[in-house]
Design a protein around this motif. Structure first.
Motif, PDB file in Angstrom:
ATOM      1  N   ASN A 233       0.824  -1.212   0.000  1.00  0.00           N
ATOM      2  CA  ASN A 233       0.000   0.000   0.000  1.00  0.00           C
ATOM      3  C   ASN A 233       0.860   1.266   0.000  1.00  0.00           C
ATOM      4  O   ASN A 233       0.548   2.248  -0.678  1.00  0.00           O
ATOM      5  N   HIS A 236       2.135   1.597  -3.522  1.00  0.00           N
ATOM      6  CA  HIS A 236       0.977   1.902  -4.398  1.00  0.00           C
ATOM      7  C   HIS A 236       0.621   3.385  -4.290  1.00  0.00           C
ATOM      8  O   HIS A 236       0.380   4.056  -5.299  1.00  0.00           O
ATOM      9  N   ARG A 237       0.610   3.912  -3.071  1.00  0.00           N
ATOM     10  CA  ARG A 237       0.279   5.331  -2.877  1.00  0.00           C
ATOM     11  C   ARG A 237       1.349   6.256  -3.411  1.00  0.00           C
ATOM     12  O   ARG A 237       1.058   7.322  -3.949  1.00  0.00           O
ATOM     13  N   GLU A 243       3.156  -0.202 -11.275  1.00  0.00           N
ATOM     14  CA  GLU A 243       2.262  -1.234 -10.785  1.00  0.00           C
ATOM     15  C   GLU A 243       2.971  -1.985  -9.643  1.00  0.00           C
ATOM     16  O   GLU A 243       4.200  -1.963  -9.534  1.00  0.00           O
ATOM     17  N   ILE A 244       2.162  -2.645  -8.812  1.00  0.00           N
ATOM     18  CA  ILE A 244       2.703  -3.332  -7.640  1.00  0.00           C
ATOM     19  C   ILE A 244       2.379  -4.825  -7.741  1.00  0.00           C
ATOM     20  O   ILE A 244       1.254  -5.203  -8.095  1.00  0.00           O
ATOM     21  N   GLY A 263      -3.441  -2.622  -3.225  1.00  0.00           N
ATOM     22  CA  GLY A 263      -2.931  -1.995  -4.443  1.00  0.00           C
ATOM     23  C   GLY A 263      -2.194  -2.904  -5.409  1.00  0.00           C
ATOM     24  O   GLY A 263      -1.681  -2.436  -6.423  1.00  0.00           O
ATOM     25  N   SER A 265      -1.437  -5.593  -8.360  1.00  0.00           N
ATOM     26  CA  SER A 265      -2.007  -6.056  -9.635  1.00  0.00           C
ATOM     27  C   SER A 265      -1.875  -7.568  -9.763  1.00  0.00           C
ATOM     28  O   SER A 265      -2.732  -8.222 -10.359  1.00  0.00           O
ATOM     29  N   ARG A 304      -8.451  -3.482  -7.051  1.00  0.00           N
ATOM     30  CA  ARG A 304      -7.088  -2.969  -6.820  1.00  0.00           C
ATOM     31  C   ARG A 304      -7.117  -1.597  -6.176  1.00  0.00           C
ATOM     32  O   ARG A 304      -7.707  -0.649  -6.703  1.00  0.00           O
ATOM     33  N   GLY A 305      -6.460  -1.483  -5.022  1.00  0.00           N
ATOM     34  CA  GLY A 305      -6.328  -0.198  -4.332  1.00  0.00           C
ATOM     35  C   GLY A 305      -7.604   0.306  -3.691  1.00  0.00           C
ATOM     36  O   GLY A 305      -7.663   1.457  -3.257  1.00  0.00           O
TER      37      GLY A 305
END
Ligand code: DHB
Length: 310
Positions: A233, A236-237, A243-244, A263, A265, A304-305
């Protein structure tokens, strides 16, 4: 597009699941078993220039809450995995190649060779190998990490990903993300490698449980899930253009879903794959499909996210 289909770097995957590098991926027959399994893709064992036998055994142990290992990079040398990539059916199942050179120059030699091979293999550059005695992790030295990514971007000159260790401080999330964000060719970030240099003790024998490094090793499994989710996370932020790939503590559809919400993928499976074998992917897919349907998500990407804060 099926209920489970996922994507990364514009590539379609039948589902978001794959092995964590290091598990079931040293030899061609192990990779073949992953190819034959219900995993959506697969990644090879982190490779070095030359083959390595790794650390003395026992070097992996399972515990009720996860696992500890100090493998020491046993691998067949990068040409063995490049050979696998040359013969692999990439259209049937995308293939990642994990690269873990002992020096910057070793990594550049391997990246140049992979680029030269011109196969659609996806590179995961490992910045977080904790188990080679006397070698600190690149990703815990931000200047070394910056130098590595500058060189990798220049030499490889196409999108690639990085395998990151866990961080435990907000200032470190900020600094690591700032370094990654300087390199647009770093297209994905895999969080997390094992939590390094832990110690499991067996009270019956009053002993460590693995031989290398006086029993110290990287832990995975239940021990690491909240740390893994935090790192997924956090990046991701902080890395909206990347992409994670989530990795850490996945043993059922519930943890796959948590990684997606945080987050991710795609989601990798380490300790649970080691303990259960490649049959785990069919179970995780079924559990994830059931969970996504119950939650009203059309596919993994839709979740996602979507993590809510209070
Ligand atoms: C090994 C362990 C890791 O966590 C890693 O990223 C690479 C190699 C190992 O001990 O083989």
């Amino acid at each position: 597009m099926s209920l489970l289909s996922a994507s990364l770097l514009g590539i379609e995957f039948a589902n978001p699941l794959l092995n964590a590098s290091g598990v079931h991926c040293r030899y061609h027959d192990e990779l073949d078993a992953l190819f034959q399994s219900a995993a959506g893709s697969l990644v090879t064992k982190s490779c070095t220039l030359a083959p390595r036998t790794g650390n003395p055994e026992p070097r992996y142990a399972a515990t009720p809450l996860g696992s500890i290992n100090s493998m020491g990079l046993p691998n067949e040398g990068y040409p063995y995995y490049l050979d696998y990539a040359q013969r692999h059916d990439h259209a049937a199942k995308p293939l990642f190649m994990s690269v873990a050179g002992l020096t910057l120059d070793d990594n550049m030699q391997m990246l140049a060779a992979i680029r030269e091979a011109a196969r659609p293999v996806i590179v995961e550059l490992n910045l977080s190998c904790p188990n080679v005695p006397g070698k600190p992790q690149i990703a815990y030295d931000f200047e070394a990490m910056d130098r590595m990514l500058e060189a990798a971007s220049r030499v490889y000159a196409q999108p690639f990903g990085v395998k990151m260790p866990p961080y435990f401080d907000i200032a470190h999330f900020d600094e690591a993300a700032a370094v990654l964000n300087r390199y647009p060719l770093v297209a994905f970030v895999t969080c997390i490698n094992s939590i390094g240099n832990a110690l499991v003790i067996d009270i019956e024998h009053e002993s460590v449980v693995i031989r290398p490094k006086d029993g110290f090793g990287g832990i995975g499994g239940d021990y690491v899930l909240p740390t893994a989710l935090a790192n997924v996370n956090a990046f991701h932020r902080r890395c909206p253009a990347k992409e994670i790939i989530g990795c850490g503590g996945v043993k059922s559809g519930a943890e796959v879903f948590m990684h997606l919400l945080a987050g991710a993928s795609l989601v990798q499976v380490g300790t649970a794959l080691q303990e259960e074998g490649p049959g785990i992917f069919a179970r995780l897919n079924a559990e994830l499909a059931e969970l996504l349907a119950r939650k009203g998500y059309a596919n993994p990407q839709a979740a996602r996210g979507k993590l809510r804060t209070l």
